[in-house]
Enzyme design. Structure first.
Site, PDB file in Angstrom:
ATOM      1  N   GLY A 210      -0.053   0.039   1.590  1.00  0.00           N
ATOM      2  CA  GLY A 210       1.325   0.837   1.304  1.00  0.00           C
ATOM      3  C   GLY A 210       1.130   2.113   0.834  1.00  0.00           C
ATOM      4  N   GLY A 282       2.687  -1.581  -8.326  1.00  0.00           N
ATOM      5  CA  GLY A 282       3.828  -2.251  -8.594  1.00  0.00           C
ATOM      6  C   GLY A 282       4.419  -3.292  -7.885  1.00  0.00           C
ATOM      7  N   LYS A 287      15.857 -11.273  -7.819  1.00  0.00           N
ATOM      8  CA  LYS A 287      16.809 -12.316  -7.966  1.00  0.00           C
ATOM      9  C   LYS A 287      17.841 -11.808  -8.552  1.00  0.00           C
ATOM     10  CE  LYS A 287      15.148 -16.665  -7.487  1.00  0.00           C
ATOM     11  NZ  LYS A 287      15.636 -17.575  -6.262  1.00  0.00           N
ATOM     12  N   TYR A 345      13.373  -4.821 -11.793  1.00  0.00           N
ATOM     13  CA  TYR A 345      12.718  -3.875 -11.372  1.00  0.00           C
ATOM     14  C   TYR A 345      13.235  -2.612 -11.758  1.00  0.00           C
ATOM     15  CZ  TYR A 345      10.647  -1.262  -7.329  1.00  0.00           C
ATOM     16  OH  TYR A 345       9.937  -0.284  -6.568  1.00  0.00           O
TER      17      TYR A 345
HETATM   18  P1  NAD Z   1       2.716  -2.647  -1.554  1.00  0.00           P
HETATM   19  O1  NAD Z   1       3.364  -3.973  -2.348  1.00  0.00           O
HETATM   20  O2  NAD Z   1       2.685  -2.594  -0.321  1.00  0.00           O
HETATM   21  O3  NAD Z   1       1.453  -2.295  -2.538  1.00  0.00           O
HETATM   22  C1  NAD Z   1       1.603  -2.057  -3.880  1.00  0.00           C
HETATM   23  C2  NAD Z   1      -0.219  -2.474  -4.119  1.00  0.00           C
HETATM   24  O4  NAD Z   1      -0.408  -2.512  -5.630  1.00  0.00           O
HETATM   25  C3  NAD Z   1      -0.800  -3.470  -3.598  1.00  0.00           C
HETATM   26  O5  NAD Z   1      -2.046  -3.004  -2.984  1.00  0.00           O
HETATM   27  C4  NAD Z   1      -1.033  -4.431  -4.720  1.00  0.00           C
HETATM   28  O6  NAD Z   1      -2.281  -5.339  -4.615  1.00  0.00           O
HETATM   29  C5  NAD Z   1      -1.162  -3.555  -6.117  1.00  0.00           C
HETATM   30  N1  NAD Z   1      -0.998  -4.185  -7.134  1.00  0.00           N
HETATM   31  C6  NAD Z   1       0.053  -5.063  -7.560  1.00  0.00           C
HETATM   32  N2  NAD Z   1      -0.036  -5.565  -8.792  1.00  0.00           N
HETATM   33  C7  NAD Z   1      -1.046  -4.954  -9.317  1.00  0.00           C
HETATM   34  C8  NAD Z   1      -1.998  -5.156 -10.511  1.00  0.00           C
HETATM   35  N3  NAD Z   1      -1.479  -6.020 -11.508  1.00  0.00           N
HETATM   36  N4  NAD Z   1      -3.113  -4.532 -10.782  1.00  0.00           N
HETATM   37  C9  NAD Z   1      -3.599  -3.582  -9.722  1.00  0.00           C
HETATM   38  N5  NAD Z   1      -2.891  -3.443  -8.560  1.00  0.00           N
HETATM   39  C10 NAD Z   1      -1.941  -4.183  -8.310  1.00  0.00           C
HETATM   40  O7  NAD Z   1       4.043  -1.744  -2.325  1.00  0.00           O
HETATM   41  P2  NAD Z   1       4.384  -0.130  -1.749  1.00  0.00           P
HETATM   42  O8  NAD Z   1       5.367  -0.310  -1.122  1.00  0.00           O
HETATM   43  O9  NAD Z   1       3.097   0.584  -1.438  1.00  0.00           O
HETATM   44  O10 NAD Z   1       4.761   0.244  -3.513  1.00  0.00           O
HETATM   45  C11 NAD Z   1       4.052   1.069  -4.166  1.00  0.00           C
HETATM   46  C12 NAD Z   1       4.621   1.599  -5.435  1.00  0.00           C
HETATM   47  O11 NAD Z   1       5.852   2.401  -4.648  1.00  0.00           O
HETATM   48  C13 NAD Z   1       5.373   0.543  -6.083  1.00  0.00           C
HETATM   49  O12 NAD Z   1       5.440   1.067  -7.633  1.00  0.00           O
HETATM   50  C14 NAD Z   1       6.688   0.407  -5.603  1.00  0.00           C
HETATM   51  O13 NAD Z   1       7.551  -0.182  -6.877  1.00  0.00           O
HETATM   52  C15 NAD Z   1       7.200   1.921  -5.458  1.00  0.00           C
HETATM   53  N6  NAD Z   1       8.170   1.868  -4.383  1.00  0.00           N
HETATM   54  C16 NAD Z   1       8.170   1.440  -3.282  1.00  0.00           C
HETATM   55  C17 NAD Z   1       9.202   1.879  -2.399  1.00  0.00           C
HETATM   56  C18 NAD Z   1       9.288   1.239  -1.024  1.00  0.00           C
HETATM   57  O14 NAD Z   1      10.059   1.574  -0.248  1.00  0.00           O
HETATM   58  N7  NAD Z   1       8.224   0.782  -0.511  1.00  0.00           N
HETATM   59  C19 NAD Z   1      10.479   2.385  -2.800  1.00  0.00           C
HETATM   60  C20 NAD Z   1      10.518   2.720  -4.268  1.00  0.00           C
HETATM   61  C21 NAD Z   1       9.252   2.541  -4.912  1.00  0.00           C
END
Ligand code: NAD
Length: 439
Positions: A210, A282, A287, A345
């Protein structure tokens, strides 16, 4: 990432019957010109001349007068940093409107003002605050991939203002629209435009996939040595990312008591120092509030917020992050606007913004900056799991009428991490195409 809806609306039939098509955004690739020229630099503020001569120096054509009828401009930089009375705002209309009419596709409007928090006269505060209203509204009117953003100077130093203007003009900010960035007094190092992070060691949490994987790629492209961190269960994907960026992998759960210490130890023993930390890991456990159980609440607060506070103790301790270092957190627009089903969240991401505000002030004297990006709808596995109707709303309801890419978030982080952004701290930049949610 494509799905049935995207395939249908971009089909030849849909195009023939006039379904609006999102503009292909001009995203940064190494070697591409800063922006399409020429750039109209106008306004009577204290930065306009410096910005025009810097653009000339780097080979971007500038004009200082209105474009002739039929002439196009790639961008307009309007410096109103000295405006002290609302009557002076008329410059926005007189100079800005014809230039906006002449903007090319993926054009840029960058307004430069003075941070109202640094002023005391009521009229000048009102005048400078008014710029925000115009820029945010203009962002919603622009089409064809064009964006409008505001840079607010907190002092007279040109370096920081220039770095922010450069970011907003460039393809690095393709999905950043309607934003306000404050830039303080500190001076800026000279920057290698192609590899601004050369010689730096950067840690990225949640790097196995991601957004995190793209942060690792973009920081490495910009010259950093990257330590990719993720949970042991994501070990294979993590190793693949670390190999791809020629960095190293560290399997650690960010909620572990010793996560911060292990990160510092790995970076300093394997690579000699630690300069940049990106807290990206993250999770969501959505919910409705009334149905939220303890596990869903606690896990989200622990991973998204408490882990950062705990890791920062080791990262900012002796032998950790170098003076002049960078901390960048990944928040979310859910932490600004709130989102149905995301009270946990939203709390965690709003908490991250609070952390950035407080910590940035504490570490300022070490030259360390602390900033956050707040992504909107970004095409990842996380958003692919959102139910269809909600997903399409999230994807389309923004000024650029499309979802962002992980790379868009990564580019803003890379800018925060760059030497040029030494004067940018305590800021939250939304990478959301000016999402209508909480805009
Ligand atoms: P994703 O779920 O694709 O990737 C998240 C990564 O974090 C995964 O590889 C997971 O294994 C890792 N991770 C989770 N818990 C962990 C832990 N305890 N220790 C170490 N690694 C851990 O998510 P994403 O969409 O790539 O999101 C990345 C960040 O961007 C997050 O903080 C998310 O909240 C934020 N975000 C994403 C979006 C979106 O539209 N995708 C929007 C706003 C914010």
């Amino acid at each position: 990432m494509s799905d049935l809806f995207t395939t249908i609306i971009s089909s030849p039939v849909a195009k023939r019957v006039g379904v609006p098509q999102p503009t292909r955004l001009r995203r940064y690739e190494p070697g591409m010109p800063l922006c399409e020229g020429p750039v109209l630099v106008a306004g009577s503020g204290r930065f306009a001349d410096g910005i025009a001569s810097w653009l000339d120096d780097i080979g971007v054509a500038t004009v200082r007068a209105q474009p002739e009828a039929g002439e196009k401009v790639g961008a307009v930089v309007l410096d109103l940093s000295s405006a002290a009375d609302p009557a002076e705002l008329d410059q926005l209309r007189v100079v800005g409107a014809p230039a906006v009419k002449a903007l090319k596709r993926n054009g840029r409007v960058v307004v430069v003002g003075t941070d109202p928090a640094t002023l005391s006269g009521v009229a000048e505060v009102a005048t400078q605050r008014a710029l925000e209203g115009t820029v945010r509204s203009l962002g919603k009117e622009l089409r064809a991939g064009a964006t409008a953003n505001l840079v607010l100077a907190q002092g007279g130093a040109t370096g920081g203002v220039r770095s922010a203007v450069e970011f907003f003009l460039s393809g690095r900010s393709a999905y950043v629209d309607g934003q306000v960035v404050r830039v303080d007094e500190s001076t800026t190092d000279t920057v290698d435009a192609v590899r601004p992070l050369a010689g730096k060691v950067a840690v990225v949490t949640g790097a196995a996939r991601g957004i995190g994987a793209d942060i690792a790629r973009v920081l490495a492209r910009d010259g950093a040595t990257v330590v990719a961190v993720d949970v042991p269960a994501a070990g294979d994907a993590l190793a693949a990312v670390a190999n791809e960026v020629k960095g190293t992998a560290l399997q650690v759960d960010v909620t572990a008591e010793d996560a911060g210490r292990r990160i510092v130890e790995h970076a300093t023993t394997r690579h000699g120092h630690l300069d940049i930390v990106v807290h990206n890991a993250g999770i969501t456990r959505d919910k409705l509030f009334v149905n939220l159980d303890e596990v869903r609440w606690r896990s989200v607060i622990d991973v998204n917020l408490r882990s950062i506070l705990r890791m920062n103790e080791a990262i900012l301790g002796e032998g950790g992050l170098a003076d002049g270092g960078r901390i960048v957190c990944v928040a979310s627009i859910a932490g600004i606007a709130g989102n149905r089903g995301q009270t946990n969240y939203g709390a965690s991401k709003a908490g991250v913004i609070g952390l950035v505000t407080a910590l940035s002030a504490q570490v300022r004297d070490r030259g360390i900056t602390v900033n956050a990006v707040a992504p909107g709808f970004i095409e990842t596995e996380m958003t692919a799991r959102i139910p269809f109707a909600t997903r399409e709303m999230g994807r389309r309801l923004n000024s650029l009428q499309q979802g962002g890419l992980p790379k868009d978030v990564a580019e803003t982080i890379a800018w925060f991490a760059s030497p040029g952004a030494a004067a940018v701290t305590g800021q939250v930049v939304r990478v959301c195409g000016q999402s209508l949610l909480g805009a």
